[in-house]
Enzyme design. Structure first.
Site: not given
Length: 517
Positions: A280-281, A310, A284
């Site tokens: 997830h990170e 997101e 980003h």
């Protein structure tokens, strides 16, 4: 008019170059504060919090002065007189810089400094309160944050005619998702709720269940760390321009054009928590590393709203990381990383268990189906906090009541309830809706990429992530803030944002997994 810059390259002289120099100067100062904030979440000694709050407040004030001062306004006026083509990066730079300037000038320096100081202290208190599961200890800090965010909303609305007659919450939401309103978001969320609740019930009533014991074995932290780094690097995160550390709450922050920091947290009994946190990170981070570095500090070098941001983290985490083809590729790596724990566990077993659907307490550990319900809960609560309909003293009890109504059980303690997220402590009220909007955007982008790139399943199964990353670079990353978030998604996906593709994806994927189709 001075010579026009190339479509994406910034000029080296003229009014726009002068504006960019001022913006870069302020951005460089802000990254100094961001570095201190990253350190505060990762390595700062326990007793260093009070002084760190003073440091960050001072830097926030100095940055605010530079971004609201007459020199920047004069540079903006000069650049606005250049008459750049409407669709150019230069025009977007001037337009968005003016938008930022007008918003910032509604806020007095004293409020900006106090918000920085109070949220720095609140974040440290939140970490301690969460460990102790003690909402009462955190309540005074939350009260202080909410009071200041109400002041911020009032100040912004007073200076923006388009926000004057709308709920105060919209002035905060607009900072994270430009142009969005709570009414629009509520309509999207209502459609998501109507589509998700029957799916959740259908899954709960099915007789299909993955082997959950797979994720309750002992997974050494060192092995998890290596596996996480490998996963992020394969997707395309550049560790020569970034790093991975641990924090109480996973996050990604960019400290410069070639310095992107990821964090995660580890559970020795479940490698998937850290792994999907890192994917997830890393999503980003890949977006941040794909932005045009030559425009650093200016809108063409910045991400296009938090919903789009997101969408990247959720796309890489879920549409890639939780797909069957991905686990055909990464399953052997997982067994190599955890040979004793995953002996005789097949790729299909891993795919099914990482897509286990069941109501859980923690948002960042939630499955794809129930995740959006966690966001809906927070959206409702923080609107009520800002309007004054929800007293801060009642947050924990109301959270538990609403959670019970939505998920069918109550959190056993505030640590698993209203204290689980750092966002309110950090003053990020208005941020939560972007998580669900990001899921909506991600589904649309995924569909568009599949149409244009051919067989994505074969590419993922072969560990070939470059085509997808290149497509996202072309459609999303390289544009920075050239377009409004909804316009950017429409240009990339072919239609305005709608929840339908996300609901279709979830019904098809989980209908197949749980025998509902």
């Amino acid at each position: 008019m001075s010579s026009s810059p190339t479509d994406f390259g910034p000029p080296t002289s003229g009014p726009l170059a002068d504006l960019l120099a001022l913006l870069k100067d302020a951005a460089t100062l802000k990254t100094a504060a961001d570095t201190l904030a990253w350190d505060e979440q990762t390595y700062l000694p326990d007793r260093g919090g009070d002084f760190r709050a003073d440091q960050l407040a001072a830097l926030a004030g100095l940055t605010h002065d530079r971004l609201t001062g007459p020199a920047l306004n004069d540079a903006l006026l000069a650049a606005e007189g250049e008459g750049f083509p409407d669709d150019s990066a230069a025009a977007a730079c001037v337009r968005e810089a003016r938008r930022d300037f007008d918003r910032r000038t509604t806020l007095p320096r004293q409020l900006v400094e106090e918000l920085s100081r109070v949220t720095t202290l609140a974040q440290r208190n939140w970490a301690e309160a969460r460990k102790a599961a003690d909402f009462a200890a955190f309540r005074p800090h939350l009260s202080a944050v909410v009071k200041l965010k109400r002041e911020e909303a009032a100040a912004v609305a007073a200076g923006r005619t388009d926000l004057a007659d709308r709920p105060a919450y919209d002035a905060l939401l607009d900072d994270y998702e430009p142009g969005a309103s709570s009414e629009q978001v509520a309509a999207v969320f209502a459609e998501l709720r109507d589509g998700l609740v029957p799916l959740v019930h259908g899954i709960a009533e099915s007789n299909v269940s993955p082997d959950r014991s797979i994720l309750s074995r002992n997974y050494p932290i060192a092995a998890q760390d290596a596996f996480c780094r490998s996963g992020a690097e394969e997707l395309g995160f550049d560790f020569e321009a970034g790093r991975l550390d641990t924090a109480a709450h996973p996050f990604c922050t960019t400290l410069g054009p070639a310095d992107c920091r990821l964090t995660t947290r580890y559970n020795v009994n479940d490698f998937s928590q850290s792994y999907f946190g890192v994917l997830h990170e890393a999503g980003h981070g890949i977006y941040e590393q794909g932005l045009p570095a030559e425009w650093f500090g200016a809108p063409p070098g910045e991400a296009c709203g938090l919903g789009v941001h997101e969408s990247q983290s959720r796309l890489w985490e879920n549409f890639v990381g939780r797909s069957a083809p991905y686990w055909k590729h990464v399953g052997p790596q997982a067994r190599a990383a955890f040979p004793e724990q995953l002996e005789n566990v097949s790729d299909d077993d891993l795919y099914r268990v990482v897509n286990d659907v069941r109501p859980t307490l923690i948002r960042v550990e939630a499955d794809e189906v129930t995740y959006n319900l966690h966001v809906l809960l927070r959206f409702e609560l923080e609107q009520a906090l800002i309007s004054g309909d929800l007293p801060v003293a009642d947050v924990s009890d109301v959270w538990d009541e609403k959670f019970d109504a939505m998920f069918g059980f109550r959190p056993p303690s505030p640590a698993d309830g209203c204290l689980q997220d750092i966002h309110w402590a950090a003053g990020l009220i208005g941020y939560f809706p972007t998580y669900a909007l990001g899921n909506v955007y991600a589904a649309m982008l995924w569909n568009a990429a599949q149409k244009e790139l051919g067989d994505l399943d074969d590419q993922l199964a072969g560990g070939n992530f470059a085509p997808l990353r290149g497509w996202l670079t072309d459609k999303i990353y390289r544009h920075g803030r050239r377009y409004a978030p909804t316009d950017l998604i429409e240009r990339a996906a072919g239609s305005p944002p709608v929840p339908g593709p996300l609901l279709t994806h979830l019904r098809e994927k989980y209908g197949a997994l749980y025998g509902l189709n």
